[in-house]
Design a protein around this motif. Structure first.
Motif, PDB file in Angstrom:
ATOM      1  N   LEU A 253      29.309  49.334  40.916  1.00 55.23           N
ATOM      2  CA  LEU A 253      30.526  49.057  40.141  1.00 55.23           C
ATOM      3  C   LEU A 253      30.333  49.489  38.693  1.00 55.23           C
ATOM      4  O   LEU A 253      31.216  50.094  38.084  1.00 55.23           O
ATOM      5  CB  LEU A 253      30.864  47.568  40.192  1.00 55.23           C
ATOM      6  CG  LEU A 253      31.440  47.037  41.506  1.00 55.23           C
ATOM      7  CD1 LEU A 253      31.646  45.530  41.424  1.00 55.23           C
ATOM      8  CD2 LEU A 253      32.754  47.717  41.841  1.00 55.23           C
ATOM      9  N   GLU A 254      29.152  49.179  38.145  1.00 54.50           N
ATOM     10  CA  GLU A 254      28.897  49.547  36.749  1.00 54.50           C
ATOM     11  C   GLU A 254      28.851  51.070  36.576  1.00 54.50           C
ATOM     12  O   GLU A 254      29.324  51.599  35.573  1.00 54.50           O
ATOM     13  CB  GLU A 254      27.591  48.912  36.270  1.00 54.50           C
ATOM     14  CG  GLU A 254      27.789  47.442  35.936  1.00 54.50           C
ATOM     15  CD  GLU A 254      26.506  46.681  35.764  1.00 54.50           C
ATOM     16  OE1 GLU A 254      25.440  47.166  36.190  1.00 54.50           O
ATOM     17  OE2 GLU A 254      26.579  45.567  35.217  1.00 54.50           O
ATOM     18  N   ALA A 255      28.300  51.746  37.586  1.00 52.52           N
ATOM     19  CA  ALA A 255      28.251  53.214  37.508  1.00 52.52           C
ATOM     20  C   ALA A 255      29.659  53.803  37.523  1.00 52.52           C
ATOM     21  O   ALA A 255      29.892  54.896  37.027  1.00 52.52           O
ATOM     22  CB  ALA A 255      27.435  53.764  38.674  1.00 52.52           C
ATOM     23  N   ASN A 256      30.580  53.065  38.121  1.00 51.82           N
ATOM     24  CA  ASN A 256      31.965  53.553  38.209  1.00 51.82           C
ATOM     25  C   ASN A 256      32.881  52.835  37.223  1.00 51.82           C
ATOM     26  O   ASN A 256      34.107  52.809  37.419  1.00 51.82           O
ATOM     27  CB  ASN A 256      32.487  53.368  39.638  1.00 51.82           C
ATOM     28  CG  ASN A 256      31.846  54.355  40.590  1.00 51.82           C
ATOM     29  OD1 ASN A 256      32.001  55.558  40.430  1.00 51.82           O
ATOM     30  ND2 ASN A 256      31.091  53.856  41.546  1.00 51.82           N
ATOM     31  N   ALA A 257      32.289  52.260  36.189  1.00 56.66           N
ATOM     32  CA  ALA A 257      33.079  51.444  35.250  1.00 56.66           C
ATOM     33  C   ALA A 257      34.252  52.223  34.659  1.00 56.66           C
ATOM     34  O   ALA A 257      35.366  51.699  34.565  1.00 56.66           O
ATOM     35  CB  ALA A 257      32.176  50.917  34.140  1.00 56.66           C
ATOM     36  N   ALA A 258      34.010  53.494  34.310  1.00 60.26           N
ATOM     37  CA  ALA A 258      35.083  54.264  33.659  1.00 60.26           C
ATOM     38  C   ALA A 258      36.287  54.397  34.578  1.00 60.26           C
ATOM     39  O   ALA A 258      37.440  54.244  34.143  1.00 60.26           O
ATOM     40  CB  ALA A 258      34.566  55.653  33.269  1.00 60.26           C
TER      41      ALA A 258
ATOM     42  N   GLN B 242      45.897  52.001  34.331  1.00 54.60           N
ATOM     43  CA  GLN B 242      47.046  52.549  35.055  1.00 54.60           C
ATOM     44  C   GLN B 242      47.987  51.437  35.504  1.00 54.60           C
ATOM     45  O   GLN B 242      49.168  51.665  35.720  1.00 54.60           O
ATOM     46  CB  GLN B 242      46.572  53.321  36.291  1.00 54.60           C
ATOM     47  CG  GLN B 242      45.940  54.659  35.965  1.00 54.60           C
ATOM     48  CD  GLN B 242      45.590  55.444  37.207  1.00 54.60           C
ATOM     49  OE1 GLN B 242      45.768  54.978  38.318  1.00 54.60           O
ATOM     50  NE2 GLN B 242      45.079  56.649  37.016  1.00 54.60           N
ATOM     51  N   ASN B 243      47.439  50.231  35.675  1.00 50.29           N
ATOM     52  CA  ASN B 243      48.280  49.129  36.121  1.00 50.29           C
ATOM     53  C   ASN B 243      48.609  48.157  35.001  1.00 50.29           C
ATOM     54  O   ASN B 243      48.885  46.984  35.234  1.00 50.29           O
ATOM     55  CB  ASN B 243      47.628  48.420  37.300  1.00 50.29           C
ATOM     56  CG  ASN B 243      47.777  49.250  38.554  1.00 50.29           C
ATOM     57  OD1 ASN B 243      48.891  49.429  39.063  1.00 50.29           O
ATOM     58  ND2 ASN B 243      46.695  49.823  39.033  1.00 50.29           N
ATOM     59  N   GLY B 244      48.545  48.649  33.792  1.00 43.53           N
ATOM     60  CA  GLY B 244      49.095  47.885  32.681  1.00 43.53           C
ATOM     61  C   GLY B 244      48.112  47.030  31.908  1.00 43.53           C
ATOM     62  O   GLY B 244      48.519  46.263  31.046  1.00 43.53           O
ATOM     63  N   LYS B 245      46.806  47.154  32.209  1.00 40.79           N
ATOM     64  CA  LYS B 245      45.848  46.342  31.450  1.00 40.79           C
ATOM     65  C   LYS B 245      45.279  47.151  30.294  1.00 40.79           C
ATOM     66  O   LYS B 245      45.324  48.377  30.312  1.00 40.79           O
ATOM     67  CB  LYS B 245      44.706  45.919  32.357  1.00 40.79           C
ATOM     68  CG  LYS B 245      45.142  44.860  33.317  1.00 40.79           C
ATOM     69  CD  LYS B 245      43.989  44.316  34.062  1.00 40.79           C
ATOM     70  CE  LYS B 245      44.511  43.229  34.985  1.00 40.79           C
ATOM     71  NZ  LYS B 245      43.648  43.018  36.102  1.00 40.79           N
ATOM     72  N   THR B 246      44.680  46.423  29.346  1.00 42.96           N
ATOM     73  CA  THR B 246      44.018  47.128  28.259  1.00 42.96           C
ATOM     74  C   THR B 246      42.567  47.402  28.676  1.00 42.96           C
ATOM     75  O   THR B 246      42.043  46.764  29.599  1.00 42.96           O
ATOM     76  CB  THR B 246      43.998  46.288  26.973  1.00 42.96           C
ATOM     77  OG1 THR B 246      43.236  45.112  27.235  1.00 42.96           O
ATOM     78  CG2 THR B 246      45.397  45.905  26.538  1.00 42.96           C
ATOM     79  N   ALA B 247      41.943  48.334  27.962  1.00 50.67           N
ATOM     80  CA  ALA B 247      40.546  48.664  28.258  1.00 50.67           C
ATOM     81  C   ALA B 247      39.676  47.417  28.063  1.00 50.67           C
ATOM     82  O   ALA B 247      38.732  47.180  28.810  1.00 50.67           O
ATOM     83  CB  ALA B 247      40.085  49.799  27.358  1.00 50.67           C
ATOM     84  N   GLU B 248      40.020  46.600  27.062  1.00 47.43           N
ATOM     85  CA  GLU B 248      39.238  45.394  26.760  1.00 47.43           C
ATOM     86  C   GLU B 248      39.324  44.384  27.913  1.00 47.43           C
ATOM     87  O   GLU B 248      38.317  43.842  28.355  1.00 47.43           O
ATOM     88  CB  GLU B 248      39.759  44.776  25.475  1.00 47.43           C
ATOM     89  CG  GLU B 248      38.847  43.712  24.915  1.00 47.43           C
ATOM     90  CD  GLU B 248      39.537  42.864  23.868  1.00 47.43           C
ATOM     91  OE1 GLU B 248      40.620  43.245  23.420  1.00 47.43           O
ATOM     92  OE2 GLU B 248      38.986  41.805  23.533  1.00 47.43           O
TER      93      GLU B 248
ATOM     94  N   SER C   7      40.067  44.952  31.010  1.00 46.60           N
ATOM     95  CA  SER C   7      39.403  45.507  32.178  1.00 46.60           C
ATOM     96  C   SER C   7      37.886  45.354  32.058  1.00 46.60           C
ATOM     97  O   SER C   7      37.219  44.974  33.014  1.00 46.60           O
ATOM     98  CB  SER C   7      39.797  46.978  32.307  1.00 46.60           C
ATOM     99  OG  SER C   7      38.928  47.635  33.151  1.00 46.60           O
ATOM    100  N   GLY C   8      37.356  45.614  30.876  1.00 43.95           N
ATOM    101  CA  GLY C   8      35.919  45.487  30.651  1.00 43.95           C
ATOM    102  C   GLY C   8      35.443  44.063  30.879  1.00 43.95           C
ATOM    103  O   GLY C   8      34.405  43.827  31.486  1.00 43.95           O
TER     104      GLY C   8
END
Lengths: 588, 447
Positions: free
Chosen positions: A530-535, A543-549, A551-552
């Motif tokens: 999951l961490e390797a695919n974090a981006a 894409q579904n309306g969340k912020t990067a923060e 999601s992180g």
């Protein structure tokens, strides 16, 4: 999503705390199941015991404190349902003069059992709930608090003295609760309520406890579990007027993997489930009764012969994400498919055979291919090493290795290599269309074992390579085991495992049990992936309306949870007189 | 920067001290045409600061917020990683919605439509992305550089069969389109010009995903194009096209149809073409003059264009929405007929009246319902919903200002107030019903 995640984390905290605790020490009294007090005829029962110590652990745990201070929890309690729940909690605590944790420990902490009874005539299904409280004095206090409250309800609730002592409460819509001595008994059915109250005063197994299905479950699974569910499948079948599992299944994969278990269930008088919590782990077991000898010939292809079981392989590869291993009599299953599978699926088998003729002209799948296999098959998954790339794919997938044991290794390997080469050719045609690098066949000798593998014409470069670059197909024959892998590195590891005797037969998992399907998943490796695919995960959230923060934060929470877990095992195990699905795991 | 005489006539600057005052309605007109709608903050800022400052903000690169940079990078990387064109569409839609430089996005769309290239044939996300970034780099800059870049762009070469253009078998696709669709327009070249130009582009190929001049397949012999004779290569043909008088007129027509009116008069086209030539094909000063001009603010040209699906959908989202579910939006835009990166043909989207038909009007109405009443496409901004408890008069006035720049005239305004009062449910549901109605109005389909 974040609310669901928040709830999930809360549950995880609870489970984590439960696992960290001591195994429940049952006293003599709590040893006896309350099911024996329930009237006979129940379709299903559920019993929970020893909650007090678990609640205590949750209440005082650091994990819970951490969760309550987390931004996710602070966000969750701003929602309307959460606000309402907190308001309800405050009212309850004020009325009973203790906090919610104490209320739960005091009144639900010992044992409780629920029974569900079938509909009779025009009546709806009935249920009964029996709660045993550790100290009679606590119930007296509860009565003192509840009686004046009930008076406020006017004619909505009537209160009377119960003949056996205590009080009886009856609501306008027919719900009845009797509080007496150490017991709280609730039901809408007067008959069930009365029978149960009578049974509570007798010491012998008066009703449900003497029924055959419950007794069989108790004998096969025991009764000392934190949670225990029992469904009377005979009764369910009678109520439905048909088998609980259809005679023919509509999914070939389910048939192959779980057809035997499902046929056991169709004939079993009960379906039982238990949950146990230990110091650093948990075990959830589900069981149905039956014997291999009870099955017809077609279904015997889906279970292991107790006299000479062909045990599934283990695949001891370091840093593995998961393993899936089983053994079957494929030839017998394939030939019996008309008996085991729904008719609508059969034309697909014909198409498959016609298609196969393109690869293997002049061969019959059942007569010429399946006899080449012993029946043992395993799949292992591990992180891909990407040593064949100058960079990495943007989406990082795990590598897979399929291990097939061959009865005739040389002949079988030729056919499987032919299939692998054909797949490679088709893949190259697709790669050309997609403007990707093509593969050329190559080979190497690794620890004296020949590996055939695909090599890219030019090493692909870049840190966002296409998903297809996750694959570097490789195949080899190790002894009588053919390996087809999506990774050269994993193929080499499987050779190491075989040569170091780590690719062996599965040892018997539990006393007298024969593993039928073996599955394992490593949450820690899943977290790494999951961490390797974090981006990509962040992008999908955006894409579904969340912020990067946001999601992180969510990804970090999930990965933290996974990193705290040990390997999860999910096996099907055959016993002499029943079969179980066994799920177990632990917490670091 | 060279100091040019300001334009006169139709392109003379509009004087807001004499002709008409600068209000939210004028700000709405400028922002609506030059961006994909506007956010409530952008509208307030433009109304307060006036036209000159607003136009400079639009034309000059603004710093992008950190949140935008993080999200944009993640979306771009993911599109490359998955190789899914939907992910690339979402990346661009996000840019249109969230970038601090919306005019650059609007101009990028104009050029994407001008040089219409579809993933349907290119089948490479990275090539489509590279083309889009080339467009964005020159969107407000030199058209010459953009045209030269496009003639060597790998997505374009794949799209117009560059690798099939060989000296013994010239492929005319690119030569034809550069004259017909990219630089001159029909009637400004001959078939012979195309055939000769095709030979000049022979050997302009793609190799290993990059432009490659395949000398062995390039026709080195003499060519005659537009009456000029020489051993032209592709770059020379591009320069010859740019030197044709038809080229600035062709571009002027594009700019006017996008920003001013659906059927510009010849006189206006000539005027803009003169300015394009004067500014040496640099778009930024041309746009500055256009956005300041009398013709731009002429009453006849206000609310005279039909909103494209992107103007309607992204514009509504910019005004109203906080958290957008982009996969659903991408699907919606495809069903409305404007699927970015997949234009219908080499001619792109014709637009104008063709945006509205019996099917698309239904989808536009459904969009209004879904955006206003559900969370399927997006969540409404808190700043939009927080005033739901006000009186119907003030709720309607606020929404009219946000979505139209001011109150509707006559009965429509009163009808909206009546609807807000009569709508079922609580004040938030009433507000949602009012938004839904405004978004469904014929007036809202125009800008």
């Amino acid at each position: 999503m974040s609310h669901r995640l928040s709830s999930m984390l809360f549950l995880a905290v609870i489970l984590g705390v439960m696992w960290q605790g001591e195994v429940r020490a049952a006293d003599a009294e709590s040893d006896s199941s309350l099911v024996r007090h329930l009237p006979g005829g129940a379709v299903a029962t559920a019993e929970i015991s020893g909650l007090a110590s678990i609640i205590e652990r949750i209440e005082t745990s650091e994990a819970l404190k951490g969760y309550l201070n987390s931004p996710l929890y602070q966000e969750a309690i701003k929602t309307d349902p959460a606000r309402k729940a907190l308001a309800g909690k405050a009212i309850l605590e004020a009325q009973l003069g203790m906090n919610l944790w104490s209320i739960a420990k005091t009144y639900l902490g010992d044992r409780l059992v629920m029974g569900v009874y079938p509909p009779v005539g025009i009546h709806q299904p009935d249920g009964i709930l029996v709660i045993r409280v550790k100290n009679a004095a606590d119930l007296s206090k509860l009565l003192e608090k509840l009686t004046p409250l009930a008076a406020f309800a006017g004619d909505a609730v009537s209160i009377s003295d119960h003949a056996g002592g205590g009080k009886a409460f009856k609501s306008k819509d027919g719900n009845q609760v009797v509080v007496t001595d150490r017991w709280i008994v609730a039901s809408k059915s007067s008959e069930l309520l009365s029978q149960t109250l009578t049974n509570l005063t007798t010491s012998h197994d008066s009703g449900l406890g003497s029924e055959a299905s419950w007794k069989l479950m108790a004998q096969q699974l025991g009764t000392q579990h934190a949670i225990q569910l029992c469904v009377n499948l005979t009764k369910v079948s009678q109520l439905l007027g048909k088998r609980v599992v259809p005679e023919k299944l509509d999914n070939p994969v389910v048939s192959l993997l779980y057809g035997g278990l499902l046929e056991y269930a169709a004939k079993s008088p009960y379906l039982g489930m238990t949950v146990d919590i230990g110091e650093s782990g948990y075990s959830i077991q589900s069981a149905v009764a039956g014997k291999v000898s009870d099955l017809d010939d077609a279904h015997r292809a889906l279970v292991l012969d107790p006299a000479q079981p062909l045990l599934p392989m283990t695949l001891d590869v370091s840093e593995r994400l998961g393993v899936f291993s089983f053994s079957r009599n494929f030839l017998k299953w394939y030939k019996a498919r008309e008996q085991l599978l729904e008719g609508k699926l059969l034309p697909e088998f014909d198409k498959f055979e016609t298609g196969l003729a393109t690869f293997l002209p002049g061969k019959d799948f059942a007569e010429d291919v399946l006899p080449l296999l012993t029946g043992r098959v395993a799949i292992v998954s591990a992180p891909q090493d990407y040593s064949y790339l100058d960079g990495k794919p943007g989406v990082q997938l795990p590598a897979f290795g399929l291990v097939i044991e061959l009865a005739k290794p040389s002949e079988g390997a030729d056919i499987l290599n032919l299939v692998a080469q054909t797949i490679l050719t088709i893949s190259n045609l697709e790669a050309a269309k997609q403007k990707r690098q093509l593969w050329v066949q190559s080979s190497e000798s690794y620890h004296n074992v020949q590996i055939n593998f695909a090599r890219y014409l030019q090493r692909p470069k870049g840190d966002q390579l296409a998903t297809a670059y996750n694959f570097q197909p490789a195949s080899t024959l190790i002894g009588n085991r053919f390996v087809l892998s999506s990774s050269l590195g994993l193929c080499r590891e499987l050779i190491d495992a075989q040569q170091n005797k780590r690719l062996a037969e599965t040892a018997t998992a539990s006393p007298n049990g024969i593993p039928n399907v073996v599955q394992e998943l490593s949450p820690v490796v899943a977290a790494q992936l999951l961490e390797a695919n974090a981006a990509v995960i962040h992008a999908k959230s955006i894409q579904n309306g969340k912020t990067a923060e946001q999601s992180g934060r969510e990804l970090e929470a999930v990965c933290t949870l996974l990193r705290r877990m040990t390997a999860i095992h999910f096996d099907t195990v055959q016993y002499a007189d029943h079969m179980r699905l066994e799920l177990s795991g632990g917490w670091k | 920067m060279p100091n040019f005489e300001p334009p006169a006539g139709l392109l003379a600057p509009f004087d807001f001290t004499i002709d008409r005052a600068w209000t939210a309605r004028e700000a709405t007109h400028l922002l609506g045409r030059s961006q994909f709608g506007y956010t409530p903050a952008e509208l307030e800022l433009a109304t307060q600061r006036g036209p000159a400052e607003t136009i400079e903000r639009l034309l000059n690169a603004q710093p992008e917020p950190v949140e935008f940079q993080q999200a944009e990078l993640a979306l771009r990387k993911t599109a490359l990683a998955t190789g899914e064109i939907t992910d690339l569409k979402i990346w661009w839609l996000y840019r249109m919605w969230a970038s601090a430089n919306p005019l650059a996005e609007k101009m990028s769309l104009l050029w994407h439509n001008h040089f219409a290239t579809s993933f349907d044939k290119v089948r490479s996300v990275i090539q489509m992305l590279n083309q889009n970034e080339l467009i964005r780099e020159h969107a407000l800059g030199h058209f010459q550089q953009l045209l030269h870049g496009m003639s060597r762009d790998t997505a374009m070469l794949v799209w117009l069969d560059g690798n099939a253009n060989r000296k013994r078998h010239p492929n005319e696709n690119f030569a034809r389109e550069i004259m017909e669709l990219f630089a001159l327009g029909v009637g400004n070249y001959t078939e012979k010009d195309i055939q000769e130009a095709a030979r000049a582009f022979s050997g302009w190929h793609v190799r290993e995903g990059a432009f490659w001049f395949n000398q062995s397949q390039h026709d080195e012999t003499e060519k005659t194009v537009f009456g000029k004779v020489g051993n032209f290569d592709g770059a020379a043909i591009v320069d010859l096209c740019l030197a044709q008088p038809a080229c600035p007129k062709f571009l002027a027509m594009k700019l006017l149809k996008t920003f001013v009116c659906s059927e510009p008069k010849q006189e206006l086209i000539e005027a803009v073409a003169t300015r394009i030539r004067l500014h040496d094909f640099v778009m930024l000063p041309v746009l500055r003059e256009l956005f300041s001009s009398q013709v731009f603010y002429d009453g006849a040209n206000c609310r005279s264009l039909i909103k494209s699906p992107l103007d309607l959908v992204v514009g509504s989202l910019r005004a109203l929405a906080a958290a957008v579910k982009w996969p659903s939006i991408a699907k919606l835009l495809a069903s409305l007929g404007q699927d970015v990166f997949e234009p219908p043909s080499v001619k792109g989207w014709e637009g104008g009246r063709l945006w509205i038909n019996s099917s698309s009007i239904l989808v536009r109405t459904n969009f209004a319902t879904e955006l206003a009443s559900t969370e399927q496409l997006a969540s409404l901004r808190i700043s939009v919903t927080e005033g739901a408890g006000e009186t119907s008069d003030s709720v309607v006035a606020r929404l009219e200002r946000l979505l139209m720049g001011g109150s509707f005239e006559g009965e429509l305004h009163a009808s909206l107030i009546a609807l807000n009062q009569l709508a079922e449910g609580n004040s938030l549901q009433k507000l949602r019903a009012t938004i839904q109605l405004i978004l469904s109005l014929p007036e809202y389909q125009l800008y």
